[in-house]
Design a protein around this motif. Structure first.
Motif, PDB file in Angstrom:
ATOM      1  N   UNK A   1       0.851  -1.190   0.000  1.00  0.00           N
ATOM      2  CA  UNK A   1       0.000   0.000   0.000  1.00  0.00           C
ATOM      3  C   UNK A   1       0.889   1.243   0.000  1.00  0.00           C
ATOM      4  N   UNK A   2       0.583   2.175  -0.898  1.00  0.00           N
ATOM      5  CA  UNK A   2       1.422   3.354  -1.034  1.00  0.00           C
ATOM      6  C   UNK A   2       1.248   4.298   0.151  1.00  0.00           C
ATOM      7  N   UNK A  29       3.179  26.503  -3.659  1.00  0.00           N
ATOM      8  CA  UNK A  29       2.676  26.675  -2.299  1.00  0.00           C
ATOM      9  C   UNK A  29       2.651  25.327  -1.588  1.00  0.00           C
ATOM     10  N   UNK A  30       2.761  25.366  -0.275  1.00  0.00           N
ATOM     11  CA  UNK A  30       2.667  24.150   0.516  1.00  0.00           C
ATOM     12  C   UNK A  30       1.220  23.939   0.948  1.00  0.00           C
ATOM     13  N   UNK A  31       0.832  22.680   0.970  1.00  0.00           N
ATOM     14  CA  UNK A  31      -0.514  22.342   1.419  1.00  0.00           C
ATOM     15  C   UNK A  31      -0.453  21.019   2.168  1.00  0.00           C
ATOM     16  N   UNK A  32      -1.149  20.958   3.287  1.00  0.00           N
ATOM     17  CA  UNK A  32      -1.164  19.721   4.062  1.00  0.00           C
ATOM     18  C   UNK A  32      -2.203  18.759   3.500  1.00  0.00           C
ATOM     19  N   UNK A  33      -2.064  17.512   3.877  1.00  0.00           N
ATOM     20  CA  UNK A  33      -3.026  16.494   3.451  1.00  0.00           C
ATOM     21  C   UNK A  33      -4.432  16.844   3.927  1.00  0.00           C
ATOM     22  N   UNK A 310      -0.853  13.004  -1.767  1.00  0.00           N
ATOM     23  CA  UNK A 310      -1.625  13.529  -0.653  1.00  0.00           C
ATOM     24  C   UNK A 310      -2.860  12.684  -0.363  1.00  0.00           C
ATOM     25  N   UNK A 311      -3.222  11.832  -1.301  1.00  0.00           N
ATOM     26  CA  UNK A 311      -4.381  10.968  -1.108  1.00  0.00           C
ATOM     27  C   UNK A 311      -4.266   9.745  -2.007  1.00  0.00           C
ATOM     28  N   UNK A 312      -4.906   8.705  -1.588  1.00  0.00           N
ATOM     29  CA  UNK A 312      -4.949   7.483  -2.397  1.00  0.00           C
ATOM     30  C   UNK A 312      -6.272   7.441  -3.167  1.00  0.00           C
ATOM     31  N   UNK A 313      -6.328   6.553  -4.135  1.00  0.00           N
ATOM     32  CA  UNK A 313      -7.571   6.369  -4.889  1.00  0.00           C
ATOM     33  C   UNK A 313      -8.714   5.957  -3.963  1.00  0.00           C
ATOM     34  N   UNK A 316     -10.042   8.994  -2.025  1.00  0.00           N
ATOM     35  CA  UNK A 316     -10.840   9.853  -2.906  1.00  0.00           C
ATOM     36  C   UNK A 316     -12.202   9.233  -3.179  1.00  0.00           C
ATOM     37  N   UNK A 317     -12.214   7.938  -3.421  1.00  0.00           N
ATOM     38  CA  UNK A 317     -13.480   7.252  -3.671  1.00  0.00           C
ATOM     39  C   UNK A 317     -14.378   7.301  -2.445  1.00  0.00           C
ATOM     40  N   UNK A 318     -13.792   7.211  -1.271  1.00  0.00           N
ATOM     41  CA  UNK A 318     -14.576   7.283  -0.034  1.00  0.00           C
ATOM     42  C   UNK A 318     -15.232   8.657   0.120  1.00  0.00           C
ATOM     43  N   UNK A 319     -14.503   9.710  -0.242  1.00  0.00           N
ATOM     44  CA  UNK A 319     -15.045  11.068  -0.184  1.00  0.00           C
ATOM     45  C   UNK A 319     -16.207  11.205  -1.163  1.00  0.00           C
TER      46      UNK A 319
END
Length: 364
Positions: A1-2, A29-33, A310-313, A316-319
């Motif tokens: 798992x990545x 720019x910096x952005x947090x997860x 910053x996110x996994x597939x 994103x699918x859960x969102x």
């Protein structure tokens, strides 16, 4: 798992500037997860909510006009993400997304309260009495205005209030390319610049007004230069990182006592001007489909999230699934909510004036 990153540095799309120091605009720019996922979730929630609103309209449970925001989610999300608790915002009748975001900021059920209002139900933002074009979320969202460009002078009144009370706030009046040539917009520019009001004028240029292209109705579509005596920034409104950063820079500029600034975000609308407009007599279906496939703000940001780790597939699918469920349930609840009590005809008509008089001062 990545393994996902807790923070990443991502680029913004270089904007065009007018009488503004381009060196103050960073390339990255910096952005947090956490920040990134919140931005994505907000855009998805807007898209899903408006999909359900369109369904309600087709089911004849929303009456009158209904103007949808789908395709422009990155603009509203980027602006609201940067607003301080004291800041105020006012926009046009394409206002559902903003109402939802401000409701959610107050830990309320944004999708339900918006859809209930559109359906004329008692649980709506304006108790079911305002409908699609008149939604408000006090104390900082002054709603959608039905008069084209009419929100802009109201917006500088908000800016005047910030300066009068010296509360450090900034006002964000939003208007579209269709309203950009209204006389009251230019009058507002003049007064805001004259008094150096803390106002960020935002032109959401979605390329089309009511039935025609912006280039056919405006001698110049360089709306960020329309203030002449005010600085301006023209930026990509389909990229959420860009809209968030440019909104912050513009607000900081105005908040620091420099007066107003004009920001033009280049965006797009997938639906017609309103639900009664098929939107294909002045543009082609192929054009809309091309934008959806190549410039969609949700898809663009999804690609950034994956590329920056910053996110996994799966995340994103859960969102996506959560937003779909939340908005579907909100739609059903809004449709089933009771109609306003007839006694409510007499509420929200008068308001008590200031209990104590305030000393007037002159702003120099």
């Amino acid at each position: 798992m990545r393994q996902c990153a807790a923070e990443a540095t991502v680029p913004i799309i270089p904007p065009e500037v007018y009488n503004f120091d381009a060196n103050t605009i960073p390339k990255n720019v910096k952005i947090t997860k956490a920040e990134a996922l919140e931005l994505y979730e907000t855009m998805v929630l807007i898209r899903r909510m408006e999909t359900e609103i369109a369904s309600l309209y087709k089911e004849k449970k929303v009456f009158g006009f209904c103007h949808l925001y789908a395709g422009s989610e990155a603009v509203g999300t980027g602006i609201v993400a940067n607003m301080k608790p004291v800041d105020n915002l006012i926009t046009s009748y394409r206002c559902h997304a903003f109402a939802m975001m401000f409701q959610n900021r107050q830990q309320k059920d944004g999708p339900f309260s918006v859809m209930a209002e559109l359906a004329g139900r008692a649980g709506g933002l304006s108790a079911g009495k305002g409908g699609s074009m008149h939604v408000f979320v006090p104390p900082h969202f002054y709603g959608g205005q039905g008069i084209v460009g009419g929100q802009v002078p109201l917006g500088i009144g908000m800016g005047f209030a910030h300066k009068y009370s010296d509360d450090g706030g900034v006002a964000f009046p939003l208007y579209g390319d269709g309203a950009s040539n209204q006389g009251q917009v230019y009058e507002s520019f003049n007064l805001a610049a004259l008094l150096k009001l803390p106002v960020v004028f935002v032109c959401e240029n979605n390329l089309y007004g009511m039935g025609t292209a912006a280039k056919r109705s405006s001698a110049s579509t360089e709306y960020h230069k329309a203030g002449r005596f005010m600085p301006g920034i023209k930026a990509d409104g389909m990229d959420i990182i860009t809209t968030r950063e440019i909104s912050r820079i513009a607000a900081d500029y105005s908040r620091s006592g420099n007066g107003p600034i004009v920001v033009q975000f280049q965006c797009y609308r997938y639906y017609g001007h309103s639900m009664s407009d098929p939107g294909t007599s002045y543009r082609t279906r192929e054009e809309v489909q091309h934008v959806r496939q190549t410039r969609d703000p949700l898809n663009l940001f999804k690609a950034v999230l994956i590329e920056a780790k910053l996110a996994s597939e799966d995340e994103i699918e859960a969102i996506n699934k959560k937003a779909k469920k939340v908005c579907a349930e909100a739609k059903d609840a809004a449709a089933a909510a009771p109609s306003p009590d007839p006694a409510d005809l007499y509420t929200h008509v008068y308001v008590k004036y200031l209990e104590q008089p305030r000393r007037r001062t002159v702003i120099g």
